[in-house]
Design a protein around this motif. Structure first.
Motif, PDB file in Angstrom:
ATOM      1  N   GLN A  58      -1.421   2.636  -9.928  1.00  0.00           N
ATOM      2  CA  GLN A  58      -0.030   2.167  -9.867  1.00  0.00           C
ATOM      3  C   GLN A  58       0.100   0.960  -8.944  1.00  0.00           C
ATOM      4  OE1 GLN A  58       2.503   5.381  -8.596  1.00  0.00           O
ATOM      5  NE2 GLN A  58       1.962   6.682 -10.333  1.00  0.00           N
ATOM      6  N   LEU A  59      -0.520   1.055  -7.766  1.00  0.00           N
ATOM      7  CA  LEU A  59      -0.434  -0.039  -6.796  1.00  0.00           C
ATOM      8  C   LEU A  59      -1.076  -1.313  -7.344  1.00  0.00           C
ATOM      9  CD1 LEU A  59      -1.200   1.951  -3.526  1.00  0.00           C
ATOM     10  CD2 LEU A  59       0.984   0.879  -4.133  1.00  0.00           C
ATOM     11  N   GLU A  61      -1.377  -2.164 -10.469  1.00  0.00           N
ATOM     12  CA  GLU A  61      -0.534  -2.697 -11.541  1.00  0.00           C
ATOM     13  C   GLU A  61       0.700  -3.419 -11.006  1.00  0.00           C
ATOM     14  OE1 GLU A  61       0.436   0.571 -14.121  1.00  0.00           O
ATOM     15  OE2 GLU A  61      -1.645   0.832 -14.752  1.00  0.00           O
ATOM     16  N   ASN A  62       1.234  -2.946  -9.881  1.00  0.00           N
ATOM     17  CA  ASN A  62       2.491  -3.472  -9.353  1.00  0.00           C
ATOM     18  C   ASN A  62       2.340  -4.593  -8.329  1.00  0.00           C
ATOM     19  OD1 ASN A  62       4.035  -1.704 -10.923  1.00  0.00           O
ATOM     20  ND2 ASN A  62       3.852  -0.081  -9.398  1.00  0.00           N
ATOM     21  N   HIS A  63       1.136  -4.784  -7.781  1.00  0.00           N
ATOM     22  CA  HIS A  63       0.939  -5.781  -6.714  1.00  0.00           C
ATOM     23  C   HIS A  63      -0.372  -6.518  -6.957  1.00  0.00           C
ATOM     24  CE1 HIS A  63       4.171  -3.840  -4.440  1.00  0.00           C
ATOM     25  NE2 HIS A  63       3.597  -2.694  -4.743  1.00  0.00           N
ATOM     26  N   HIS A  64      -0.291  -7.818  -7.178  1.00  0.00           N
ATOM     27  CA  HIS A  64      -1.520  -8.575  -7.438  1.00  0.00           C
ATOM     28  C   HIS A  64      -2.416  -8.664  -6.201  1.00  0.00           C
ATOM     29  CE1 HIS A  64       1.005 -11.864  -5.851  1.00  0.00           C
ATOM     30  NE2 HIS A  64      -0.132 -12.411  -5.506  1.00  0.00           N
TER      31      HIS A  64
END
Length: 126
Positions: A58-59, A61-64
């Protein structure tokens, strides 16, 4: 957060100490001999933390700024670019999560002998 703030935060957690288990560049933070964070002194944007596998995905996917850790088990370890746009609060939450993930795998005997270990909880959920 800069490298010194990260170091101070990690060392503020119960029963935490630092060492150089691999070379003189990779600074590791341990709780009861188990590594929960590492940072490169020569390239501090190489900061790795343990993570629950579902949350790790999840992390990422949400933060480059968050990727699978290069030299660690990519299922459980994230590499964080601390020079990106992540808020300090998310970085400290991920540090707490990493610490809590390591502590929860420890034998119950150790958790009972050192109840302060269980005072650090993770605000992050998979």
């Amino acid at each position: 957060m800069d490298i010194e703030q990260i170091r101070n935060y990690c060392l503020s957690l119960p029963q935490t100490y630092e060492d150089f288990p691999f070379d003189e560049d990779a600074l590791a933070f341990r709780v009861m001999d188990k590594i929960f964070a590492m940072i490169s002194l020569s390239n501090p944007e190489w900061f790795v933390l343990k993570c629950h596998p579902d949350l790790a995905l999840q992390l990422r996917e949400n933060h480059h700024e968050i990727q699978a850790a290069w030299h660690m088990n990519k299922k459980y370890w994230n590499q964080i670019n601390i020079f990106g746009t992540l808020p300090d609060s998310l970085i400290t939450d991920m540090i707490r999560h990493s610490y809590a993930e390591v502590v929860k795998k420890m034998p119950k005997k150790i958790q009972t002998e050192y109840p302060e270990l269980l005072t650090v909880t993770s605000p992050l959920r998979p």
